[in-house]
Design a protein around this motif. Structure first.
Motif, PDB file in Angstrom:
ATOM      1  N   MET A   1      58.720 -44.120  75.973  1.00  0.00           N
ATOM      2  CA  MET A   1      59.720 -43.082  76.148  1.00  0.00           C
ATOM      3  C   MET A   1      59.570 -42.065  75.018  1.00  0.00           C
ATOM      4  O   MET A   1      59.402 -42.426  73.865  1.00  0.00           O
ATOM      5  CB  MET A   1      61.108 -43.705  76.156  1.00  0.00           C
ATOM      6  N   SER A   2      59.680 -40.799  75.356  1.00  0.00           N
ATOM      7  CA  SER A   2      59.542 -39.762  74.336  1.00  0.00           C
ATOM      8  C   SER A   2      60.836 -39.575  73.562  1.00  0.00           C
ATOM      9  O   SER A   2      61.918 -39.941  74.027  1.00  0.00           O
ATOM     10  CB  SER A   2      59.124 -38.440  74.976  1.00  0.00           C
ATOM     11  N   THR A   3      60.709 -38.991  72.401  1.00  0.00           N
ATOM     12  CA  THR A   3      61.864 -38.723  71.558  1.00  0.00           C
ATOM     13  C   THR A   3      62.374 -37.318  71.852  1.00  0.00           C
ATOM     14  O   THR A   3      61.597 -36.382  71.930  1.00  0.00           O
ATOM     15  CB  THR A   3      61.468 -38.814  70.072  1.00  0.00           C
ATOM     16  N   ILE A   4      63.666 -37.189  72.012  1.00  0.00           N
ATOM     17  CA  ILE A   4      64.292 -35.893  72.251  1.00  0.00           C
ATOM     18  C   ILE A   4      64.491 -35.204  70.913  1.00  0.00           C
ATOM     19  O   ILE A   4      65.030 -35.797  69.978  1.00  0.00           O
ATOM     20  CB  ILE A   4      65.662 -36.043  72.949  1.00  0.00           C
ATOM     21  N   GLN A   5      64.083 -33.970  70.826  1.00  0.00           N
ATOM     22  CA  GLN A   5      64.202 -33.207  69.583  1.00  0.00           C
ATOM     23  C   GLN A   5      65.584 -32.580  69.478  1.00  0.00           C
ATOM     24  O   GLN A   5      66.074 -31.986  70.428  1.00  0.00           O
ATOM     25  CB  GLN A   5      63.145 -32.106  69.550  1.00  0.00           C
ATOM     26  N   ASP A   6      66.201 -32.733  68.326  1.00  0.00           N
ATOM     27  CA  ASP A   6      67.477 -32.074  68.055  1.00  0.00           C
ATOM     28  C   ASP A   6      67.187 -30.641  67.626  1.00  0.00           C
ATOM     29  O   ASP A   6      66.301 -30.414  66.798  1.00  0.00           O
ATOM     30  CB  ASP A   6      68.230 -32.804  66.943  1.00  0.00           C
ATOM     31  N   TYR A   7      67.916 -29.682  68.189  1.00  0.00           N
ATOM     32  CA  TYR A   7      67.742 -28.296  67.770  1.00  0.00           C
ATOM     33  C   TYR A   7      68.873 -27.961  66.817  1.00  0.00           C
ATOM     34  O   TYR A   7      70.041 -28.088  67.183  1.00  0.00           O
ATOM     35  CB  TYR A   7      67.740 -27.335  68.960  1.00  0.00           C
ATOM     36  N   PRO A   8      68.562 -27.557  65.586  1.00  0.00           N
ATOM     37  CA  PRO A   8      69.594 -27.347  64.560  1.00  0.00           C
ATOM     38  C   PRO A   8      70.388 -26.053  64.753  1.00  0.00           C
ATOM     39  O   PRO A   8      70.354 -25.170  63.920  1.00  0.00           O
ATOM     40  CB  PRO A   8      68.791 -27.329  63.262  1.00  0.00           C
ATOM     41  N   SER A   9      71.108 -25.940  65.851  1.00  0.00           N
ATOM     42  CA  SER A   9      71.926 -24.756  66.114  1.00  0.00           C
ATOM     43  C   SER A   9      73.339 -25.026  65.605  1.00  0.00           C
ATOM     44  O   SER A   9      73.959 -26.024  65.962  1.00  0.00           O
ATOM     45  CB  SER A   9      71.946 -24.477  67.614  1.00  0.00           C
ATOM     46  N   ARG A  10      73.824 -24.116  64.770  1.00  0.00           N
ATOM     47  CA  ARG A  10      75.147 -24.291  64.173  1.00  0.00           C
ATOM     48  C   ARG A  10      75.949 -22.999  64.259  1.00  0.00           C
ATOM     49  O   ARG A  10      75.403 -21.908  64.068  1.00  0.00           O
ATOM     50  CB  ARG A  10      75.029 -24.695  62.704  1.00  0.00           C
ATOM     51  N   LEU A  11      77.241 -23.110  64.523  1.00  0.00           N
ATOM     52  CA  LEU A  11      78.098 -21.926  64.550  1.00  0.00           C
ATOM     53  C   LEU A  11      78.164 -21.258  63.191  1.00  0.00           C
ATOM     54  O   LEU A  11      78.314 -20.047  63.088  1.00  0.00           O
ATOM     55  CB  LEU A  11      79.509 -22.296  65.016  1.00  0.00           C
ATOM     56  N   SER A  12      78.028 -22.035  62.139  1.00  0.00           N
ATOM     57  CA  SER A  12      78.112 -21.485  60.784  1.00  0.00           C
ATOM     58  C   SER A  12      76.867 -20.683  60.393  1.00  0.00           C
ATOM     59  O   SER A  12      76.896 -19.951  59.413  1.00  0.00           O
ATOM     60  CB  SER A  12      78.332 -22.610  59.778  1.00  0.00           C
ATOM     61  N   ASP A  13      75.792 -20.812  61.169  1.00  0.00           N
ATOM     62  CA  ASP A  13      74.553 -20.086  60.877  1.00  0.00           C
ATOM     63  C   ASP A  13      74.188 -19.219  62.085  1.00  0.00           C
ATOM     64  O   ASP A  13      73.548 -19.699  63.030  1.00  0.00           O
ATOM     65  CB  ASP A  13      73.428 -21.081  60.566  1.00  0.00           C
ATOM     66  N   PRO A  14      74.588 -17.937  62.079  1.00  0.00           N
ATOM     67  CA  PRO A  14      74.360 -17.068  63.244  1.00  0.00           C
ATOM     68  C   PRO A  14      72.905 -16.970  63.679  1.00  0.00           C
ATOM     69  O   PRO A  14      72.632 -16.786  64.851  1.00  0.00           O
ATOM     70  CB  PRO A  14      74.874 -15.702  62.779  1.00  0.00           C
ATOM     71  N   SER A  15      71.967 -17.117  62.771  1.00  0.00           N
ATOM     72  CA  SER A  15      70.560 -16.980  63.146  1.00  0.00           C
ATOM     73  C   SER A  15      70.067 -18.132  64.023  1.00  0.00           C
ATOM     74  O   SER A  15      69.036 -18.023  64.661  1.00  0.00           O
ATOM     75  CB  SER A  15      69.686 -16.860  61.899  1.00  0.00           C
ATOM     76  N   THR A  16      70.799 -19.248  64.070  1.00  0.00           N
ATOM     77  CA  THR A  16      70.375 -20.387  64.881  1.00  0.00           C
ATOM     78  C   THR A  16      71.081 -20.462  66.226  1.00  0.00           C
ATOM     79  O   THR A  16      70.740 -21.314  67.040  1.00  0.00           O
ATOM     80  CB  THR A  16      70.649 -21.717  64.145  1.00  0.00           C
ATOM     81  N   ARG A  17      72.055 -19.600  66.464  1.00  0.00           N
ATOM     82  CA  ARG A  17      72.829 -19.678  67.704  1.00  0.00           C
ATOM     83  C   ARG A  17      71.965 -19.350  68.911  1.00  0.00           C
ATOM     84  O   ARG A  17      71.162 -18.439  68.897  1.00  0.00           O
ATOM     85  CB  ARG A  17      74.018 -18.726  67.658  1.00  0.00           C
ATOM     86  N   LYS A  18      72.174 -20.088  69.979  1.00  0.00           N
ATOM     87  CA  LYS A  18      71.421 -19.899  71.209  1.00  0.00           C
ATOM     88  C   LYS A  18      72.371 -19.443  72.310  1.00  0.00           C
ATOM     89  O   LYS A  18      73.504 -19.889  72.388  1.00  0.00           O
ATOM     90  CB  LYS A  18      70.712 -21.195  71.615  1.00  0.00           C
ATOM     91  N   MET A  19      71.854 -18.559  73.174  1.00  0.00           N
ATOM     92  CA  MET A  19      72.700 -17.957  74.195  1.00  0.00           C
ATOM     93  C   MET A  19      72.547 -18.615  75.568  1.00  0.00           C
ATOM     94  O   MET A  19      73.453 -18.597  76.361  1.00  0.00           O
ATOM     95  CB  MET A  19      72.380 -16.463  74.327  1.00  0.00           C
ATOM     96  N   GLU A  20      71.374 -19.130  75.878  1.00  0.00           N
ATOM     97  CA  GLU A  20      71.117 -19.744  77.168  1.00  0.00           C
ATOM     98  C   GLU A  20      69.786 -20.469  77.096  1.00  0.00           C
ATOM     99  O   GLU A  20      69.146 -20.512  76.053  1.00  0.00           O
ATOM    100  CB  GLU A  20      71.146 -18.705  78.297  1.00  0.00           C
ATOM    101  N   THR A  21      69.333 -21.036  78.203  1.00  0.00           N
ATOM    102  CA  THR A  21      68.116 -21.845  78.217  1.00  0.00           C
ATOM    103  C   THR A  21      66.911 -21.095  77.674  1.00  0.00           C
ATOM    104  O   THR A  21      66.154 -21.630  76.873  1.00  0.00           O
ATOM    105  CB  THR A  21      67.819 -22.321  79.654  1.00  0.00           C
ATOM    106  N   PHE A  22      66.699 -19.834  78.097  1.00  0.00           N
ATOM    107  CA  PHE A  22      65.524 -19.096  77.658  1.00  0.00           C
ATOM    108  C   PHE A  22      65.507 -18.871  76.148  1.00  0.00           C
ATOM    109  O   PHE A  22      64.453 -18.647  75.577  1.00  0.00           O
ATOM    110  CB  PHE A  22      65.431 -17.738  78.365  1.00  0.00           C
ATOM    111  N   SER A  23      66.645 -18.903  75.492  1.00  0.00           N
ATOM    112  CA  SER A  23      66.669 -18.627  74.059  1.00  0.00           C
ATOM    113  C   SER A  23      66.032 -19.751  73.239  1.00  0.00           C
ATOM    114  O   SER A  23      65.758 -19.578  72.067  1.00  0.00           O
ATOM    115  CB  SER A  23      68.089 -18.355  73.586  1.00  0.00           C
ATOM    116  N   TYR A  24      65.781 -20.902  73.850  1.00  0.00           N
ATOM    117  CA  TYR A  24      65.093 -21.979  73.153  1.00  0.00           C
ATOM    118  C   TYR A  24      63.577 -21.820  73.231  1.00  0.00           C
ATOM    119  O   TYR A  24      62.844 -22.541  72.591  1.00  0.00           O
ATOM    120  CB  TYR A  24      65.503 -23.342  73.728  1.00  0.00           C
TER     121      TYR A  24
END
Length: 118
Positions: A1-24
């Motif tokens: 089984m593969s490992t799922i990667q955590d994406y470090p998106s945080r509200l406190s860091d605007p540069s990491t915020r994602k808007m929708e699927t394509f933003s990843y």
């Protein structure tokens, strides 16, 4: 089984915020944006364009750019409106919507231009 990667998106860091699927994914180039617009048109969906300031993207309604483009089938016309919205609001996020008449909902929603946080 593969490992799922955590994406470090945080509200406190605007540069990491994602808007929708394509933003990843990496930012779309002009040809990839054109293909998305073609797909919306091919499905018979009505394109719409919205924009907002990056700091309000998650908290407020987005501003509508003109009216939805009901029945528009010219891809170049839709791309021109996206560009016009971006030029008029260069610091805002600009997103493209595809309204599905059958389900009466959004069939597509993607941020095409990202604004910069001030």
């Amino acid at each position: 089984m593969s490992t799922i990667q955590d994406y470090p998106s945080r509200l406190s860091d605007p540069s990491t915020r994602k808007m929708e699927t394509f933003s990843y994914l990496p930012e779309m180039n002009d040809d990839q944006i054109r293909k998305q617009v073609e797909w919306i048109v091919k499905n018979g969906w009505n394109p719409g364009i919205e924009h907002t300031e990056p700091e309000h993207a998650r908290d407020y309604y987005w501003y509508m750019w003109k009216l939805p483009m009901f029945g528009e089938t010219e891809v170049d016309a839709i791309l021109a409106e996206l560009e016009a919205c971006h030029k008029a609001n260069p610091s805002n996020h600009v997103r493209l919507l595809g309204y599905d008449n059958f389900t009466q909902s959004q069939g597509a929603n993607m941020v095409v231009y990202r604004g910069k946080m001030v």
